[in-house]
Design a protein around this motif. Structure first.
Motif, PDB file in Angstrom:
ATOM      1  N   SER A  88       0.783  -1.209   0.182  1.00 59.46           N
ATOM      2  CA  SER A  88       0.058   0.018  -0.106  1.00 59.46           C
ATOM      3  C   SER A  88       0.800   1.328   0.093  1.00 59.46           C
ATOM      4  N   ARG A  89       0.303   2.357  -0.541  1.00 59.08           N
ATOM      5  CA  ARG A  89       0.952   3.707  -0.475  1.00 59.08           C
ATOM      6  C   ARG A  89      -0.067   4.618   0.455  1.00 59.08           C
ATOM      7  N   HIS A  90       0.601   5.446   1.354  1.00 55.53           N
ATOM      8  CA  HIS A  90      -0.460   6.148   2.267  1.00 55.53           C
ATOM      9  C   HIS A  90       0.069   7.604   2.059  1.00 55.53           C
ATOM     10  N   VAL A  91      -0.820   8.392   1.585  1.00 59.34           N
ATOM     11  CA  VAL A  91      -0.954   9.694   1.498  1.00 59.34           C
ATOM     12  C   VAL A  91      -1.546  10.350   2.543  1.00 59.34           C
ATOM     13  N   VAL A  98       4.185   7.641   1.857  1.00 57.70           N
ATOM     14  CA  VAL A  98       5.025   6.327   2.264  1.00 57.70           C
ATOM     15  C   VAL A  98       4.361   5.131   1.577  1.00 57.70           C
ATOM     16  N   SER A  99       5.397   4.564   1.015  1.00 58.11           N
ATOM     17  CA  SER A  99       4.878   3.198   0.388  1.00 58.11           C
ATOM     18  C   SER A  99       5.501   2.028   1.238  1.00 58.11           C
ATOM     19  N   LEU A 100       4.577   1.292   1.569  1.00 58.27           N
ATOM     20  CA  LEU A 100       5.118  -0.010   2.677  1.00 58.27           C
ATOM     21  C   LEU A 100       4.921  -1.220   1.739  1.00 58.27           C
ATOM     22  N   PRO A 101       6.253  -1.799   1.925  1.00 59.35           N
ATOM     23  CA  PRO A 101       6.423  -3.138   1.128  1.00 59.35           C
ATOM     24  C   PRO A 101       5.647  -4.361   1.546  1.00 59.35           C
ATOM     25  N   ASN A 102       5.212  -5.386   0.716  1.00 55.37           N
ATOM     26  CA  ASN A 102       4.567  -6.426   1.311  1.00 55.37           C
ATOM     27  C   ASN A 102       5.144  -7.511   2.206  1.00 55.37           C
ATOM     28  N   ALA A 103       4.479  -7.661   3.224  1.00 55.42           N
ATOM     29  CA  ALA A 103       4.906  -8.695   4.075  1.00 55.42           C
ATOM     30  C   ALA A 103       6.439  -8.863   4.502  1.00 55.42           C
ATOM     31  N   GLY A 107      11.022  -3.986   6.129  1.00 56.86           N
ATOM     32  CA  GLY A 107      10.917  -3.048   5.083  1.00 56.86           C
ATOM     33  C   GLY A 107      10.199  -1.881   5.240  1.00 56.86           C
ATOM     34  N   VAL A 108       9.073  -2.249   6.263  1.00 62.24           N
ATOM     35  CA  VAL A 108       8.025  -1.235   6.612  1.00 62.24           C
ATOM     36  C   VAL A 108       8.814  -0.423   7.607  1.00 62.24           C
ATOM     37  N   LEU A 109       9.666  -0.832   8.612  1.00 64.11           N
ATOM     38  CA  LEU A 109      10.419  -0.022   9.520  1.00 64.11           C
ATOM     39  C   LEU A 109      11.147   1.135   8.678  1.00 64.11           C
ATOM     40  N   SER A 110      11.872   0.491   7.799  1.00 68.84           N
ATOM     41  CA  SER A 110      12.425   1.447   7.114  1.00 68.84           C
ATOM     42  C   SER A 110      11.957   2.362   6.362  1.00 68.84           C
ATOM     43  N   ALA A 111      10.773   2.014   5.448  1.00 67.85           N
ATOM     44  CA  ALA A 111      10.242   2.868   4.917  1.00 67.85           C
ATOM     45  C   ALA A 111       9.525   4.156   5.600  1.00 67.85           C
ATOM     46  N   LEU A 112       9.139   3.626   6.954  1.00 65.30           N
ATOM     47  CA  LEU A 112       8.418   4.585   7.817  1.00 65.30           C
ATOM     48  C   LEU A 112       9.614   5.626   8.411  1.00 65.30           C
ATOM     49  N   ASP A 113      10.644   5.048   8.771  1.00 64.22           N
ATOM     50  CA  ASP A 113      11.813   6.013   9.188  1.00 64.22           C
ATOM     51  C   ASP A 113      12.189   7.220   8.110  1.00 64.22           C
ATOM     52  N   GLU A 114      12.357   6.627   6.817  1.00 69.44           N
ATOM     53  CA  GLU A 114      12.639   7.154   5.692  1.00 69.44           C
ATOM     54  C   GLU A 114      11.730   8.352   5.452  1.00 69.44           C
ATOM     55  N   ALA A 115      10.347   8.056   5.480  1.00 71.49           N
ATOM     56  CA  ALA A 115       9.391   9.076   4.989  1.00 71.49           C
ATOM     57  C   ALA A 115       8.698   9.964   6.342  1.00 71.49           C
ATOM     58  N   LEU A 116       8.755   9.543   7.570  1.00 69.39           N
ATOM     59  CA  LEU A 116       8.075  10.217   8.680  1.00 69.39           C
ATOM     60  C   LEU A 116       9.128  10.586   9.621  1.00 69.39           C
ATOM     61  N   GLY A 117      10.316  10.245   9.444  1.00 68.90           N
ATOM     62  CA  GLY A 117      11.408  10.574  10.534  1.00 68.90           C
ATOM     63  C   GLY A 117      12.020   9.377  11.239  1.00 68.90           C
ATOM     64  N   GLU A 118      13.147   9.550  11.674  1.00 68.69           N
ATOM     65  CA  GLU A 118      13.770   8.419  12.738  1.00 68.69           C
ATOM     66  C   GLU A 118      12.924   8.484  13.722  1.00 68.69           C
ATOM     67  N   THR A 223       2.012  -9.243   8.078  1.00 69.17           N
ATOM     68  CA  THR A 223       2.627 -10.634   8.319  1.00 69.17           C
ATOM     69  C   THR A 223       2.181 -11.650   7.123  1.00 69.17           C
ATOM     70  N   PHE A 224       1.127 -11.587   6.772  1.00 70.78           N
ATOM     71  CA  PHE A 224       0.581 -12.570   5.845  1.00 70.78           C
ATOM     72  C   PHE A 224       0.634 -12.244   4.500  1.00 70.78           C
ATOM     73  N   GLY A 225       0.734 -10.762   4.224  1.00 70.32           N
ATOM     74  CA  GLY A 225       0.800 -10.147   3.116  1.00 70.32           C
ATOM     75  C   GLY A 225      -0.530  -9.858   2.375  1.00 70.32           C
ATOM     76  N   SER A 226      -0.600  -9.070   1.376  1.00 68.82           N
ATOM     77  CA  SER A 226      -1.706  -8.751   0.430  1.00 68.82           C
ATOM     78  C   SER A 226      -1.616  -9.451  -0.929  1.00 68.82           C
ATOM     79  N   TRP A 227      -2.766 -10.133  -1.283  1.00 70.83           N
ATOM     80  CA  TRP A 227      -2.958 -10.800  -2.448  1.00 70.83           C
ATOM     81  C   TRP A 227      -3.800 -10.452  -3.328  1.00 70.83           C
ATOM     82  N   TYR A 228      -3.899 -10.608  -4.922  1.00 68.01           N
ATOM     83  CA  TYR A 228      -4.770 -10.080  -5.772  1.00 68.01           C
ATOM     84  C   TYR A 228      -4.930 -11.225  -6.703  1.00 68.01           C
ATOM     85  N   PRO A 229      -6.167 -11.656  -6.864  1.00 65.24           N
ATOM     86  CA  PRO A 229      -6.330 -12.645  -7.830  1.00 65.24           C
ATOM     87  C   PRO A 229      -6.667 -11.972  -9.317  1.00 65.24           C
TER      88      PRO A 229
END
Length: 501
Positions: A88-91, A98-103, A107-118, A223-229
């Motif tokens: 997902s991406r959150h505006v 911030v774009s959050l990687p899947n599962a 990666g989520v921790l790193s993305a949030l630090d980079e976008a929202l601050g350490e 934890t379990f991810g987002s899936w699309y058929p």
């Protein structure tokens, strides 16, 4: 071999039907509508296709298990199922994105630090770790087992931010912490708060009243991810329907059940609107348990000590307003599948949707989820794109068509944060407000004295069972599928069955 009548062709009902048929029973499904799938609907026009319910699958293991147990073949042999990355991406209201990687926790921790601050990632990660503890404590009773007869122990919140002795804090009394409480205490940053609470809102929950254990919702997704058929979530409904047909489940559409026959104190069949009847040794009701007394001619299938069906009253239910947009122009490369554009005024949105002081209405600036699947089946050709917008709104949201169209206008304007130049690309749109009783059924949650549990699958009438998103273990495609597994287990193994091992 027993005859089993299933009321409704939603995902939970079909999951139960397929499992019961494989166990050797004669299963007939009676659906008052023209099709199957329940909330997994699809709107199609001019070569465009749009999901009209949930747009992504979480916990795909539920349906993988269904296909293995009913045919010894993988789910992926029937549908093309792929992880969505980023998930997902959150505006946010201040323009931060911030774009959050899947599962990927790291990666989520790193993305949030980079976008929202350490430090933002660490605060989020700490909350998700506590949510994992709540998940571990409640996964079996809230997902894999019939609702405990002593369900009140689940009224105590397992979220560990408020320290309690024992698995559910036995002997200490229920905690009263809400998701909003832990968000403000543990996250502080309004953007992280919006991120957490958007998961509750997507499930029709008011974060100010939902238990702290609702933190399991982002935990499950992360934890379990987002899936699309491919073909959208409707493809999953089609696959389950076809599996039922292969197992010789009989379907009758346009067949409204108007009564449940009880004979000698036991469910014995159903009555249909056209005057026909169908004998059965078991009846599986894939509908809102609140409707059961009417079908039972006033009898109540739940006792005063049971979890009661939730009545749609008191102005606290949220539904989903969906806007289908057919766009000219190709979907750009690297487009994010799902973007959440957060409301500028969180308090005003919650007040409108959930009725603070009785003043309910369509929110002026809602949180909007924007779905842009990279799916050739959703568009007539590669020179066009199908985009789906959705937002939480009160149910009922009123019959004022002009007001609903104005709300769709505001959603489209907000969605330009995810799709630049969106309004200039629109060929046409279709606005789909929720039906008057189409509130979003959330997954069952522990805490708050059991107010967020769902009625048990067993009823007080032998042979009558409840299944689907408004029965245990609650709403969403995965939980509905588990509801079907639980009901099949009870019928095949008897009412003393305690769940999967």
């Amino acid at each position: 071999m027993a005859r089993i009548a299933v009321i409704g062709a939603g995902m939970g009902a079909m999951a139960a039907a397929a499992r019961l048929a494989v166990a050797g029973h004669q299963v007939a499904v009676y659906e008052r509508g023209a099709t199957y799938g329940g909330a997994l609907g699809r709107f199609e026009r001019d070569g465009f296709g749009f999901d009209t319910g949930p747009g992504l699958l979480h916990l795909p293991a539920v349906y993988r298990d269904l296909f293995l147990k009913t045919g010894k073949e993988p789910l992926e042999s029937r549908i093309a199922l792929a992880q969505v990355d980023p998930a997902s991406r959150h505006v946010f209201a201040d323009g931060t994105a911030v774009s959050l990687p899947n599962a990927s926790r790291a990666g989520v921790l790193s993305a949030l630090d980079e976008a929202l601050g350490e430090g933002a990632g660490e605060r989020w990660s700490a909350l998700v770790n506590r949510a994992r503890d709540a998940w571990d404590a409640t996964r079996r009773p809230l997902l894999e087992e019939p609702l405990w007869r002593d369900w009140r122990v689940l009224g105590r919140d397992p979220y560990p931010a408020v320290r309690r002795r024992g698995l559910f804090g036995r002997g200490k009394g229920p905690t009263t912490a809400t998701l909003d409480d832990i968000a403000r205490r543990e996250l502080a940053d309004p953007r992280l708060i919006a991120l957490l609470e958007s998961h509750a809102l997507a499930h029709g929950l008011d974060p100010r009243g939902a238990p702290a254990s609702a933190a399991v919702l982002p935990y499950m997704e992360q934890t379990f991810g987002s899936w699309y058929p491919r073909g959208g979530m409707r493809a999953l409904a089609e696959a389950v329907y076809e599996r039922c047909r292969e197992r010789r489940v009989a379907f009758a559409f346009g067949a409204e059940v108007t009564g449940i026959v009880v004979r000698d104190g036991r469910a014995a069949g159903v009555e249909l609107a056209d005057g026909r009847g169908a004998e059965a040794e078991f009846v599986v009701a894939g509908l809102d348990p609140a409707r059961l007394p009417a079908l039972l001619k006033g009898s109540d299938p739940y006792g005063p000590e049971d979890v009661r069906p939730r009545a749609l009253s008191g102005g606290c239910a949220a539904g989903r307003l969906t806007v289908c947009l057919a766009l000219r122009g190709a979907r750009p490369a690297q487009t994010v599948h799902r973007t959440v554009v957060h409301a500028a005024d969180r308090a005003a949105e919650l007040a409108a949707v959930f009725g603070d002081g009785g003043a309910r209405g369509l929110p002026e600036r809602p949180t909007v989820t924007v779905l842009r699947p990279d799916d050739p089946t959703s568009r007539p050709d590669d020179g066009h794109e199908a985009v789906t917008l959705s937002a939480a709104v009160p149910v009922p949201c009123g019959a004022d068509t002009a007001a609903v169209e104005a709300a769709a206008d505001r959603m489209t304007e907000a969605a330009e944060a995810a799709v630049p130049g969106l309004r200039e690309r629109v060929l046409w749109r279709e606005v789909l407000p929720p039906a008057d009783e189409a509130w979003i059924p959330a997954p069952a949650l522990a805490g708050q004295g059991g107010r967020f549990l769902r009625p048990g699958n067993r009823t007080r009438i032998p042979g009558l069972y409840a299944v689907g998103g408004r029965a245990h273990p609650g709403g969403g495609p995965a939980h509905a599928g588990m509801s079907g597994a639980i009901v099949a287990g009870l019928i095949v193994n008897g009412d003393d069955w305690r769940g999967s091992s």
